[in-house]
Design a protein around this motif. Structure first.
Motif, PDB file in Angstrom:
ATOM      1  N   ALA A  18       0.838  -1.208  -0.222  1.00 45.76           N
ATOM      2  CA  ALA A  18      -0.111   0.103  -0.074  1.00 45.76           C
ATOM      3  C   ALA A  18       0.773   1.424   0.209  1.00 45.76           C
ATOM      4  O   ALA A  18       0.510   2.089  -0.529  1.00 45.76           O
ATOM      5  N   LEU A  19       2.028   1.124   0.773  1.00 49.28           N
ATOM      6  CA  LEU A  19       2.848   2.488   0.809  1.00 49.28           C
ATOM      7  C   LEU A  19       3.661   2.680  -0.479  1.00 49.28           C
ATOM      8  O   LEU A  19       3.782   3.497  -0.804  1.00 49.28           O
ATOM      9  N   LEU A  20       4.075   1.481  -1.280  1.00 49.78           N
ATOM     10  CA  LEU A  20       4.574   1.689  -2.345  1.00 49.78           C
ATOM     11  C   LEU A  20       3.783   2.016  -3.591  1.00 49.78           C
ATOM     12  O   LEU A  20       4.003   2.946  -4.276  1.00 49.78           O
ATOM     13  N   ILE A  21       2.406   1.665  -3.574  1.00 51.08           N
ATOM     14  CA  ILE A  21       1.314   2.556  -4.345  1.00 51.08           C
ATOM     15  C   ILE A  21       1.361   3.835  -4.082  1.00 51.08           C
ATOM     16  O   ILE A  21       1.063   4.674  -5.162  1.00 51.08           O
ATOM     17  N   THR A  22       1.207   4.242  -2.890  1.00 50.03           N
ATOM     18  CA  THR A  22       1.027   5.513  -2.632  1.00 50.03           C
ATOM     19  C   THR A  22       2.249   6.537  -2.930  1.00 50.03           C
ATOM     20  O   THR A  22       2.141   7.492  -3.386  1.00 50.03           O
ATOM     21  N   ASN A  94      -8.920   2.981   4.945  1.00 47.45           N
ATOM     22  CA  ASN A  94      -9.972   3.586   3.983  1.00 47.45           C
ATOM     23  C   ASN A  94      -9.419   4.911   3.486  1.00 47.45           C
ATOM     24  O   ASN A  94      -9.509   5.608   2.467  1.00 47.45           O
ATOM     25  N   ALA A  95      -8.493   5.637   4.566  1.00 47.57           N
ATOM     26  CA  ALA A  95      -8.048   7.040   4.282  1.00 47.57           C
ATOM     27  C   ALA A  95      -6.902   6.853   3.086  1.00 47.57           C
ATOM     28  O   ALA A  95      -6.816   7.748   2.351  1.00 47.57           O
ATOM     29  N   LEU A  96      -6.222   5.757   3.159  1.00 52.98           N
ATOM     30  CA  LEU A  96      -5.051   5.448   2.332  1.00 52.98           C
ATOM     31  C   LEU A  96      -5.607   5.524   0.960  1.00 52.98           C
ATOM     32  O   LEU A  96      -5.203   5.884  -0.121  1.00 52.98           O
ATOM     33  N   ILE A  97      -6.673   4.538   0.942  1.00 48.79           N
ATOM     34  CA  ILE A  97      -7.301   4.247  -0.393  1.00 48.79           C
ATOM     35  C   ILE A  97      -7.977   5.547  -0.877  1.00 48.79           C
ATOM     36  O   ILE A  97      -7.702   6.143  -2.140  1.00 48.79           O
ATOM     37  N   ALA A  98      -8.350   6.299  -0.233  1.00 51.92           N
ATOM     38  CA  ALA A  98      -9.061   7.824  -0.700  1.00 51.92           C
ATOM     39  C   ALA A  98      -7.797   8.590  -0.961  1.00 51.92           C
ATOM     40  O   ALA A  98      -8.097   9.326  -2.121  1.00 51.92           O
ATOM     41  N   LEU A  99      -6.736   8.717  -0.101  1.00 52.13           N
ATOM     42  CA  LEU A  99      -5.813   9.578  -0.752  1.00 52.13           C
ATOM     43  C   LEU A  99      -4.992   9.148  -2.079  1.00 52.13           C
ATOM     44  O   LEU A  99      -4.614  10.015  -2.854  1.00 52.13           O
ATOM     45  N   CYS A 100      -4.915   7.855  -2.402  1.00 51.84           N
ATOM     46  CA  CYS A 100      -4.257   7.232  -3.641  1.00 51.84           C
ATOM     47  C   CYS A 100      -5.358   7.782  -4.677  1.00 51.84           C
ATOM     48  O   CYS A 100      -5.097   8.035  -5.831  1.00 51.84           O
ATOM     49  N   VAL A 215       2.028  16.001   1.590  1.00 51.97           N
ATOM     50  CA  VAL A 215       1.020  14.718   1.141  1.00 51.97           C
ATOM     51  C   VAL A 215       1.835  13.595   1.387  1.00 51.97           C
ATOM     52  O   VAL A 215       1.204  12.290   1.646  1.00 51.97           O
ATOM     53  N   PHE A 216       3.047  13.648   0.904  1.00 49.75           N
ATOM     54  CA  PHE A 216       3.723  12.155   1.034  1.00 49.75           C
ATOM     55  C   PHE A 216       4.001  11.763   2.406  1.00 49.75           C
ATOM     56  O   PHE A 216       3.710  10.455   2.526  1.00 49.75           O
ATOM     57  N   LEU A 217       4.169  12.709   3.222  1.00 46.50           N
ATOM     58  CA  LEU A 217       4.175  12.357   4.638  1.00 46.50           C
ATOM     59  C   LEU A 217       2.863  11.572   5.132  1.00 46.50           C
ATOM     60  O   LEU A 217       2.656  10.675   5.997  1.00 46.50           O
ATOM     61  N   LEU A 218       1.666  12.384   4.794  1.00 46.40           N
ATOM     62  CA  LEU A 218       0.458  11.869   5.079  1.00 46.40           C
ATOM     63  C   LEU A 218       0.319  10.414   4.557  1.00 46.40           C
ATOM     64  O   LEU A 218      -0.202   9.611   5.301  1.00 46.40           O
ATOM     65  N   GLY A 219       0.693  10.277   3.394  1.00 45.69           N
ATOM     66  CA  GLY A 219       0.587   8.837   2.788  1.00 45.69           C
ATOM     67  C   GLY A 219       1.558   7.602   3.476  1.00 45.69           C
ATOM     68  O   GLY A 219       0.861   6.810   3.853  1.00 45.69           O
ATOM     69  N   VAL A 220       2.879   8.333   4.045  1.00 43.39           N
ATOM     70  CA  VAL A 220       3.600   7.202   4.687  1.00 43.39           C
ATOM     71  C   VAL A 220       3.012   7.033   6.124  1.00 43.39           C
ATOM     72  O   VAL A 220       3.063   5.863   6.584  1.00 43.39           O
ATOM     73  N   LYS A 224       1.217   3.458   7.481  1.00 39.35           N
ATOM     74  CA  LYS A 224       1.814   2.606   8.809  1.00 39.35           C
ATOM     75  C   LYS A 224       0.835   2.495   9.841  1.00 39.35           C
ATOM     76  O   LYS A 224       1.120   2.214  10.926  1.00 39.35           O
ATOM     77  N   GLY A 225      -0.638   2.999   9.417  1.00 35.74           N
ATOM     78  CA  GLY A 225      -1.689   2.985  10.459  1.00 35.74           C
ATOM     79  C   GLY A 225      -1.688   4.445  11.535  1.00 35.74           C
ATOM     80  O   GLY A 225      -2.253   3.916  12.325  1.00 35.74           O
ATOM     81  N   GLN A 226      -0.798   5.275  11.266  1.00 37.76           N
ATOM     82  CA  GLN A 226      -0.830   6.141  11.893  1.00 37.76           C
ATOM     83  C   GLN A 226      -1.540   7.439  11.665  1.00 37.76           C
ATOM     84  O   GLN A 226      -0.959   8.577  11.001  1.00 37.76           O
TER      85      GLN A 226
END
Length: 351
Positions: A18-22, A94-100, A215-220, A224-226
């Motif tokens: 997931a992180l790789l895709i982000t 869900n947040a990571l999916i929306a960000l992507c 935005v990059f750090l938001l995705g990271v 990580k679930g943080q």
């Protein structure tokens, strides 16, 4: 204060798809910014032949990095504003999916604008796309009004300041140099414009670099679930990565935007190009210190308009201006709606 080391990031990147895709999507957005926004910084240098496109791109790459590095050390307020302007909720997945989904929408929107040679605002595409995805996920609760209002201030600040300062600086230089030998002043301003272009590239890095690193750090952190982190420190390796990718984008597709901004909108003399660069750089510096995320595209193009209007309004090619204004006006609703649509599509596929 939260941050991530390069070693930890690489370890997470290998083990977390997931992180790789982000990361791929964020870097894609930064790359697109390089070929759609960064060329504005060097457009006037190239159009007045103060620098060749190749040398201008090298200069932009160097000063983009310095802008990212130096201004982030002074203040990362712009990155904090972008990071905190939306709320993706308590579910990091869900947040990571929306960000992507938002990042994908931004790439599509910006690429389409580049294909038509229109210098649309990558900053506003970023803001609109991320906001649209947050609304799809959280509804009205997805917007943090206190941070988002800074974006509205920035929209007007970048346009008004760029135009007014461009007009004033051009008039002031014309008054100071009145009666001087034209050949000597042209030679001076050709060199001075290189400095002006460098200042503009520096401030582009300071503004846009921080937006994308936020935005990059938001995705990271989401990967990580943080999802509850609100304050962070930007690592040096990320500053370097952002600058390199942005410079690569400029080298790939920069000339098309340079032609529209530096040649199509107003025919500039060397002192006028210098005036536009200085006016835009001053405006961006003020906004960065205040922590207001503004559009580098808006600032530079309105500065050029102010320079052209200082001579006479007919000096500005208003047909080109209308095309750019139309792109700006459409960016918020268009990219925002695209962000909402892509968020729903991504959620249905990956949830």
């Amino acid at each position: 204060m939260a941050t991530i080391s390069l070693a930890e990031f690489l370890q997470q990147l290998i083990s977390n798809p997931a992180l790789l895709i982000t990361v791929v999507l964020v870097l894609g957005v930064i790359l697109v910014n390089g070929w759609t926004d960064a060329p504005n910084a060097i457009a006037t240098c190239v159009s007045t032949r103060s620098l060749s496109p190749k040398k201008a791109i090298i200069m932009a790459a160097i000063f983009n990095f310095l802008g990212v590095f130096v201004m982030t050390m002074v203040s990362n307020a712009v990155a904090q504003t972008i990071y905190n302007m939306v709320d993706f909720g308590d579910n990091p997945k869900n947040a990571l999916i929306a960000l992507c989904a938002a990042l994908f929408a931004i790439v599509v929107w910006a690429t389409a604008a580049w294909a038509f040679g229109i210098p649309t605002s990558e900053s506003h595409a970023l803001i609109a796309g991320v906001t649209g995805a947050a609304i799809a996920l959280q509804g009205g609760k997805g917007i943090n009004g206190g941070e988002w209002i800074k974006v509205i201030y920035g929209l007007f600040m970048s346009s008004i300041m760029g135009f007014i300062i461009g007009y004033i600086v051009t008039k002031l230089i014309g008054f100071i140099c009145k009666g001087m030998d034209h050949r000597k002043t042209s030679s001076f301003f050709r060199k001075a414009q290189v400095c002006g272009g460098a200042a503009m590239a520096f401030m582009h890095g300071a503004q846009d670099g921080q937006k994308f690193m936020g935005v990059f750090l938001l995705g990271v952190f989401l990967a990580k679930g943080q999802g509850n982190i609100t304050n962070f420190e930007i690592p040096i390796w990320l500053m370097i990565l952002c600058s390199v990718v942005m410079a690569l984008g400029t080298s790939i597709g920069g000339y098309k935007i340079i032609k529209t901004v530096g040649m199509g909108m107003v025919k500039l003399n060397t002192y006028q190009g210098f005036s536009a660069d200085i006016a835009a750089a001053i405006s961006l510096y003020v906004a960065s210190i205040l922590g207001v995320p503004v559009s580098t595209t808006h600032t530079k193009t309105t500065a050029i308009m102010g320079v052209g209007a200082s001579k006479r309004l007919s000096s500005v090619n208003w047909s080109v201006v209308k095309e750019m204004v139309a792109a700006w006006v459409l960016t918020f609703p268009g990219c925002g709606l695209l962000g909402i649509i892509m968020a729903y599509i991504f959620m249905s596929i990956f949830k």
